[in-house]
Enzyme design. Structure first.
Site, PDB file in Angstrom:
ATOM      1  CD  GLU A 141      -2.860   1.306   2.308  1.00 58.85           C
ATOM      2  OE1 GLU A 141      -2.782   0.535   3.278  1.00 58.85           O
ATOM      3  OE2 GLU A 141      -3.821   2.085   2.115  1.00 58.85           O
ATOM      4  CB  CYS A 159      -7.611   3.070   3.907  1.00 57.70           C
ATOM      5  SG  CYS A 159      -8.381   2.147   5.242  1.00 57.70           S
ATOM      6  CG  ASN A 178      -9.310  -2.002   2.248  1.00 58.56           C
ATOM      7  OD1 ASN A 178      -8.627  -2.996   2.455  1.00 58.56           O
ATOM      8  ND2 ASN A 178      -9.226  -0.908   3.008  1.00 58.56           N
ATOM      9  CD  GLU A 179      -9.727  -2.093   6.951  1.00 61.39           C
ATOM     10  OE1 GLU A 179      -9.016  -3.047   7.288  1.00 61.39           O
ATOM     11  OE2 GLU A 179      -9.675  -0.967   7.501  1.00 61.39           O
TER      12      GLU A 179
HETATM   13  O1  AHR Z   1      -2.479  -1.514   6.585  1.00 63.05           O
HETATM   14  C1  AHR Z   1      -2.845  -0.240   6.989  1.00 63.05           C
HETATM   15  C2  AHR Z   1      -4.336  -0.010   6.915  1.00 63.05           C
HETATM   16  O2  AHR Z   1      -4.997  -0.877   7.786  1.00 63.05           O
HETATM   17  C3  AHR Z   1      -4.975  -0.308   5.593  1.00 63.05           C
HETATM   18  O3  AHR Z   1      -4.914   0.757   4.711  1.00 63.05           O
HETATM   19  C4  AHR Z   1      -6.401  -0.582   5.951  1.00 63.05           C
HETATM   20  O4  AHR Z   1      -7.007  -1.456   5.049  1.00 63.05           O
HETATM   21  C5  AHR Z   1      -6.320  -1.108   7.357  1.00 63.05           C
HETATM   22  O5  AHR Z   1      -7.183  -0.459   8.192  1.00 63.05           O
END
Ligand code: AHR
Length: 651
Positions: A43, A247, A377-378
């Site tokens: 990321e 995120c 994503n979550e």
């Molecule tokens: O890994 C860091 C963050 O943790 C990511 O962006 C998110 O998906 C999670 O909350």
């Protein structure tokens, strides 16, 4: 034949047995496990991309930084106006006639008098520009002569005292934007140089896309990756790489979603945007580069796209209950879904297809062999999310049954989003879901049975983000214990990736991370070594009856697994001791045919609180030795240790 089929079905889909019986079965049988189990999660957080893995050395190269990236930032952040030799004139930022509308800002120098040395701009890079003696650097810039005259441009790399470390000259004068290139050879190693660009003539000149790359990038790719950092990731030999987040994918509001199409094509035509983690993303490291990096490492690509909703924490709303989730209007979902279909075509489509042709244009006519795609994503499991996910999923599944779609089940190992997410996945029969959890090491030790009771007939699991909240050896060993349970459950847990992967010193928004770096050094954490020992010692078949505790008693501080790698025929045993005392284990290899006695033993151990750092990068590192593996042997594990014994197949 019928019986054989029944056994296979039993192994893969479970039996409706009691929980206890199912748990027993997970350890008692040998079974096929995922060949893709351990991968990496990339990321752009903690300056992982710009200023990190992306090898560009100029910060704010296209004058696109702005207040919305970070308070106090503007088009001239990281730049200085240079009028050293008594030159004078003005400098401004303009937008009326850019290189490309996607890249609107550029600098304009109006030089009334160029002075003795010329007037121009200086860039200080990301915490300085690190350069190495004898190495070559590719400089490029877009210039336009507004006044129509020709002008010489001098480009220099300089240290803090003004010593010239390397230079090049350009003769410019095009009335339209034109890219000029030069190579600079550096004569001294300096950690923190600057790049100076001086125009040596009167007149008005527009400047954009000032760029400097080392020629030595990973696999010598142009627009490439920082070689040492990319190699550190490649050394993990990941089976897959997830990108671009996290995120970052669903973004800080709808306008900040990650749009893959904005990140391909010539870099000067890509759309830069603010990074959800409080800085700027140039998109120089974009989808083509991600796919290329995966291929260069031998990892399967696993892109994650937004499920048409923004992050629930947009605007920092986690403080008031995470109400920041917004959905793309329903009448735009068809168009949005088409973007995802186009992505699949970009990765896999023939060169005769619209998006396959763009891949070929970028230099890769062959398919990138996309197998997996994450949608969401979550995300918070609202009706807004569910409605959009279903609309997208139905179309992607129908058009691309060959692609494994990965759904999402919230940010925690349990709770409302987790339950609703799983319920939705079951209803829609989503092939795989993405679980995330950042928990204490004790949680990982205590939860090794988590997947033993997962229903094998339901969605498979991608454990897309996990970490035990620290970089000590104890954290890493707790993760190792848990990872033996991922192998044991490799028939239901298909993929797993520790998160986050990278963090730049001084620019870290999230701790802990797997790899820490600055401009010149990198250190691998104890967690990295655990990941590496698992990822370089993966197998295809799990055996539950090879390792036993000396007294046959269950003890959560002792964990183990045994897999066979079908390609090499090697049998690999992993033994984890999270306790403070030695512990004895018994190993029985008598069931394996074609196995020799020669083995390689790798041991990771030390003090529970030991950790690596820039000052002491090798405090915790694995040590390898030869080992003779009898058919039956006892092994005493060190306190706080991971031992990997790789017993070689007879040649
Ligand atoms: O890994 C860091 C963050 O943790 C990511 O962006 C998110 O998906 C999670 O909350």
């Amino acid at each position: 034949m019928k019986n054989k089929l029944a056994v296979i079905l039993l192994i893969f889909f479970g039996t409706g047995l009691s929980l206890q019986a199912q748990q027993k079965k997970q350890t008692a049988v040998s079974k096929q496990i995922s060949p893709d189990l351990i991968g990496v999660f990339f990321e752009d957080i903690n300056y992982a991309a710009d200023g990190g893995l992306y090898a560009e050395l100029i910060q704010n190269r296209s004058f696109e930084y702005s207040l919305s990236d970070r308070y106090g930032w503007n088009s001239f952040t990281s730049w200085e106006y240079i009028t050293k030799g008594y030159g004078y004139g003005t400098i401004s930022v303009e937008t009326s006639s850019p290189v490309n509308p996607n890249n609107p800002h550029y600098a304009v120098l109006k030089i009334e008098d160029e002075g003795n040395e010329g007037t121009g701009l200086k860039n200080s890079g990301f915490d300085g520009i690190p350069v190495k003696a004898g190495e070559k650097y590719d400089f490029s810039v877009f210039l336009r002569s507004v006044t129509g005259n020709s002008f010489p441009v001098q480009v220099k790399l300089m240290d803090k005292k003004g010593t010239v470390l390397g230079e090049a000259g350009i003769s410019a004068g095009s009335k339209d934007w034109k890219k000029y290139v030069a190579t600079i050879t550096v004569n001294q190693t300096v950690d923190s140089a600057s790049l100076v660009l001086l125009v040596k003539a009167k007149g008005t000149v527009a400047i954009d896309m000032v760029s400097l790359f080392p020629q030595n990038t990973f696999k010598n790719r142009s627009n490439g990756l920082r070689a040492d950092l990319a190699q550190t990731i490649a050394d993990l030999k990941p089976k897959f790489m997830r990108f671009p987040g996290g995120c970052l994918v669903h973004g800080d509001g709808l306008g900040n979603m990650y749009c893959w199409k904005n990140t391909i094509g010539p870099v000067e035509q890509r759309v830069a945007q603010r990074n959800i983690w409080g800085y700027h993303q140039t998109a120089g490291l974009g989808y083509f580069e991600y796919f290329q990096f995966c291929e260069d490492m031998g990892a399967k690509p696993l892109p994650v796209v937004p499920a048409a909703v923004s992050c629930q924490n947009s605007g920092g709303t986690w403080r008031i209950g995470g109400t920041g989730q917004k959905g793309i209007p329903l009448d735009e979902i068809k168009e949005y879904t088409q973007e995802i279909l186009d992505l699949i075509e970009y990765a896999n489509g023939p060169v005769t297809s619209k998006w396959g042709a763009k891949r070929a244009e970028a230099g890769h006519p062959k398919s990138f062999n996309l197998e997996y795609i994450g949608i969401g994503n979550e995300d918070k499991m609202t009706d807004v999310f569910k409605e959009r996910f279903k609309l997208i999923y139905d179309v992607v599944k129908a058009k691309h049954p060959e692609i494994t779609v990965i759904g999402t089940v919230g940010p925690s190992p349990a709770g409302e989003d987790f339950e609703i997410g799983w319920k939705l996945a079951n209803e829609l029969k989503v092939p795989m879901v993405d679980e995330h959890y950042y928990m204490k090491p004790e949680w990982f030790i205590a939860n090794q049975k988590r997947y033993d009771s997962y229903d094998r007939s339901k969605s498979k699991v991608y454990l897309g983000e996990y970490a035990s909240q620290g970089n000590t050896l104890f954290n890493a060993i707790a993760e190792a214990a848990f990872m033996t349970s991922l192998e044991r459950n490799g028939d239901v847990v298909h993929l797993a990736s520790y998160a986050p992967l990278l963090a730049k010193a001084g620019h870290t928004q999230w701790n802990p991370d797997m790899i820490y770096f600055n401009n010149t050094s990198i250190y691998r954490t104890a967690n990295y070594y655990v990941q590496q020992l698992f990822s370089t010692n993966q197998g295809d078949v799990f055996y539950g009856n090879v390792v036993t505790t000396a007294d046959n008693k269950a003890d959560s501080t002792l964990a183990f697994s045994c897999v066979r790698d079908n390609r090499s025929g090697d049998v690999i045993i992993k033994l984890v001791n999270c306790s403070k005392t030695e512990q004895k284990l018994k190993v029985d290899l008598s069931q394996f045919k074609g196995l020799g006695t020669k083995a390689i033993l790798t041991l990771l151990t030390g003090a529970a609180d030991a950790r690596n750092s820039f000052e002491n990068p090798e405090k915790v590192t694995p040590v390898t030795s030869d080992f003779e593996a009898a058919k039956n042997f006892s092994y005493t594990t060190q306190p706080m240790s991971l031992t990997v014994i790789r017993v070689k197949a007879k040649k």
